[in-house]
Design a protein around this motif. Structure first.
Motif, short mmCIF file in Angstrom:
data_model
loop_
_atom_site.label_atom_id
_atom_site.label_comp_id
_atom_site.label_asym_id
_atom_site.label_seq_id
_atom_site.Cartn_x
_atom_site.Cartn_y
_atom_site.Cartn_z
N ILE A 67 64.57 72.79 -2.08
CA ILE A 67 62.89 73.69 -2.00
C ILE A 67 62.57 73.73 -3.28
N ARG A 68 61.20 74.22 -2.76
CA ARG A 68 60.48 74.62 -4.27
C ARG A 68 59.95 75.99 -4.38
N PHE A 69 59.57 76.41 -5.54
CA PHE A 69 59.11 77.69 -5.67
C PHE A 69 57.29 77.53 -6.08
N PHE A 94 59.06 76.50 -0.47
CA PHE A 94 59.27 75.55 0.46
C PHE A 94 60.51 75.62 1.28
N ILE A 95 60.86 75.28 2.29
CA ILE A 95 62.21 74.08 1.95
C ILE A 95 62.32 72.61 3.02
N ASP A 96 63.22 72.31 2.66
CA ASP A 96 62.48 70.49 3.46
C ASP A 96 64.59 69.89 3.74
N THR A 111 57.82 76.66 4.78
CA THR A 111 56.61 77.32 4.28
C THR A 111 57.63 78.57 4.02
N PHE A 112 57.03 79.80 2.72
CA PHE A 112 57.69 81.85 2.88
C PHE A 112 56.58 81.77 1.96
N ALA A 212 51.58 74.42 0.39
CA ALA A 212 52.21 75.02 1.39
C ALA A 212 52.88 73.81 2.64
N PHE A 213 53.50 73.54 2.84
CA PHE A 213 54.31 72.06 3.86
C PHE A 213 54.93 72.64 5.16
#
Length: 219
Positions: A67-69, A94-96, A111-112, A212-213
Motif C-alpha cells: 500500500i503506497r501513499f 494504491f493497494i496491490d 488507486t483511491f 496511480a496503479f
C-alpha cells in the motif's frame, strides 16, 4: 523458453478457480480501501491489509501486501517507500495484493483518492480507464504482450499521463506460478492466454509527484 512452457499450468489449474481468486482479491482490495483514513501511516495500512486477508480466510500471501501513499505511488513494487508517510486529507494511495485462494493466485490493485484534489481523483480514474482500454484491445485484437504495452503507452499519453514502462505485467496460475519463469507480459511476443496474465498499468502525473496503479487478470 518456448511459448507453451511460458503459458504452462499445474495439474490443479482451472479458469473457474482463477476467477474465484480474482474475485476474492478484489473483495479484499475494496475492504482495505474502505478502512484506510487520512492520518494513517503506510505501515499501519499494510498491517491492516494483512489482518483483513487473514480474517477472510486466504490460503497465503504470494507477494507482500503493498500500500503506497502520496509520492510513493510513483514507486515500483521493488522500490522501498520513502520512510513511513502519513496519508493526508487531500491525498492519493494504491493497494496491490497478491493472494492465494483455493490454491490459485489472485493479483489485483487499484488507486483511491481522498479529499478534494481534482488531479488526484482524475489520476486514480485514469489508471483504470487506460487498463480497460488496453484489456479491450487484447480481447479485440489478440495482439502480443509487447504490442499491448505499446498501446498502453499511447493511451496513457492520449489521456495526459505518463506510463511507467518498467511495469509490464506478469504470469499467475495455480500456486506457485514462479516455477514457469515466463518473464514480463510486456516482453511476451505472442498472444497472452486468458486467465494466465496480469496486466499492470502504472501512470504518473506529468508535473506533480504522484501517480496511480491498476492491475487485474486478463480474462
Amino acid at each position: 523458453m518456448n511459448i507453451e512452457a511460458k503459458q504452462q499450468v499445474g495439474q490443479s489449474f482451472s479458469i473457474a478457480a482463477m476467477r474465484h481468486a480474482r474475485d476474492m482479491t478484489w473483495v479484499a482490495v475494496e475492504k482495505i480501501a474502505a478502512a484506510i483514513r487520512p492520518g494513517m501511516h503506510e505501515s499501519e495500512a499494510n498491517a491492516l491489509g494483512k489482518k483483513l486477508l487473514q480474517e477472510m480466510g486466504m490460503d497465503r500471501i504470494w507477494h507482500p501486501v503493498l500500500i503506497r501513499f502520496g509520492e510513493d505511488t510513483l514507486r515500483t513494487f521493488k522500490e522501498r517507500s520513502a520512510g513511513d508517510p502519513t496519508l493526508g486529507s487531500d491525498d492519493i494511495f494504491f493497494i496491490d495484493l497478491g493472494v492465494v485462494w483455493d490454491g490459485h493466485e489472485g493479483d489485483a490493485g487499484a488507486t483511491f483518492a481522498v479529499g478534494d484534489d481534482n488531479d488526484m481523483q482524475r489520476c486514480a480514474e485514469a489508471a483504470k480507464t487506460v487498463f480497460d482500454e488496453v484489456a479491450r484491445h487484447w480481447r479485440d485484437t489478440g495482439c502480443s504482450g509487447i504490442a499491448l504495452y505499446e498501446y498502453a503507452a499511447a493511451r496513457a499519453e492520449a489521456h495526459g499521463w505518463r506510463l511507467n514502462v518498467d511495469i509490464k505485467g506478469h504470469r499467475v496460475s495455480d500456486f506457485p506460478h514462479a516455477i514457469y519463469k515466463a518473464g514480463n507480459l510486456g516482453d511476451f511476443d505472442k498472444q497472452p492466454a486468458a486467465g494466465l496474465w496480469i496486466l499492470e498499468i502504472q501512470i504518473a502525473h506529468p508535473t506533480r509527484a504522484f501517480g496511480a496503479f491498476y492491475e487485474d487478470l486478463l480474462v
